[in-house]
Design an enzyme around this catalytic site. Sequence first.
Site, PDB file in Angstrom:
ATOM      1  N   CYS A   8      -1.584   2.896  -0.526  1.00  0.00           N
ATOM      2  CA  CYS A   8      -0.637   1.976  -0.763  1.00  0.00           C
ATOM      3  C   CYS A   8       0.505   2.608  -1.956  1.00  0.00           C
ATOM      4  O   CYS A   8       0.618   3.753  -1.632  1.00  0.00           O
ATOM      5  CB  CYS A   8      -1.334   0.742  -1.501  1.00  0.00           C
ATOM      6  SG  CYS A   8      -2.202   1.179  -3.038  1.00  0.00           S
ATOM      7  N   ASN A  11      -1.753   2.856  -5.570  1.00  0.00           N
ATOM      8  CA  ASN A  11      -3.358   3.259  -5.610  1.00  0.00           C
ATOM      9  C   ASN A  11      -3.951   2.626  -6.810  1.00  0.00           C
ATOM     10  O   ASN A  11      -4.890   3.086  -7.262  1.00  0.00           O
ATOM     11  CB  ASN A  11      -3.500   4.848  -5.366  1.00  0.00           C
ATOM     12  CG  ASN A  11      -4.896   5.136  -5.318  1.00  0.00           C
ATOM     13  OD1 ASN A  11      -5.423   6.160  -5.708  1.00  0.00           O
ATOM     14  ND2 ASN A  11      -5.722   4.394  -4.476  1.00  0.00           N
ATOM     15  N   CYS A  13      -3.933  -1.212  -6.706  1.00  0.00           N
ATOM     16  CA  CYS A  13      -4.598  -2.605  -6.189  1.00  0.00           C
ATOM     17  C   CYS A  13      -4.969  -2.777  -4.790  1.00  0.00           C
ATOM     18  O   CYS A  13      -6.094  -3.010  -4.555  1.00  0.00           O
ATOM     19  CB  CYS A  13      -3.380  -3.361  -6.201  1.00  0.00           C
ATOM     20  SG  CYS A  13      -2.745  -3.716  -7.926  1.00  0.00           S
ATOM     21  N   SER A  15      -5.060  -0.206  -2.016  1.00  0.00           N
ATOM     22  CA  SER A  15      -6.146   0.605  -1.487  1.00  0.00           C
ATOM     23  C   SER A  15      -7.404   1.061  -1.996  1.00  0.00           C
ATOM     24  O   SER A  15      -8.262   1.461  -1.426  1.00  0.00           O
ATOM     25  CB  SER A  15      -5.160   2.171  -1.119  1.00  0.00           C
ATOM     26  OG  SER A  15      -4.628   2.664  -2.422  1.00  0.00           O
ATOM     27  N   ASP A 122       2.137  -6.833  -1.345  1.00  0.00           N
ATOM     28  CA  ASP A 122       1.780  -6.078  -2.548  1.00  0.00           C
ATOM     29  C   ASP A 122       1.539  -7.329  -3.737  1.00  0.00           C
ATOM     30  O   ASP A 122       2.319  -8.069  -4.031  1.00  0.00           O
ATOM     31  CB  ASP A 122       3.162  -5.587  -2.942  1.00  0.00           C
ATOM     32  CG  ASP A 122       2.920  -4.838  -4.450  1.00  0.00           C
ATOM     33  OD1 ASP A 122       1.864  -4.974  -5.197  1.00  0.00           O
ATOM     34  OD2 ASP A 122       3.930  -4.001  -4.685  1.00  0.00           O
TER      35      ASP A 122
END
Length: 150
Positions: A8, A11, A13, A15, A122
Amino acid sequence: MKKVLMVCLGNICRSPLAEGILKSKINTEAVFVDSAGTAAYHVGNLPDVRSIEIAKNYGIDITKQRARKFTEKDFDAFDVIYAMDDSNYNNIISLARNKADSQKVKLILNESNPDKNLSVPDPYYGGKSGFENVYKMLDEACSIVAGNLS
Ligand code: 4NP
């Protein structure tokens, strides 16, 4: 051993959740799962407390994870690289050295929604419900990934 990388932006939230969820569904002695971010803002940090909490609610501990940045060496180290959204996808592709590198990169939601090119939103600037939504999307996609790996 098959090697799968979840990527993401930060790294912290999405992934880390993808890594934890996939690990919970596969034999970790047969499949290596890791995660990384395309940006370096949070390198060395624990996952976001909201990701830690939602994972814990589902019985998954992601507190051993620390954020790291994606590098082009990851193209050599991994068989499949799952991007969480189209921006991450484009950032990873821009680092690819050749066609073989590019072909390793996939949007993770194409596993659960083939050919739709959907993004995992996101959740960083939103509230808890965003993390719940992310968890459900990743759980569905990772069930399919795990099924295909076994
Ligand atoms: P992630 O979320 O890419 O799912 O880890 C984000 C984490 C941090 C930031 C953006 C997104 N940030 O701007 O710091």
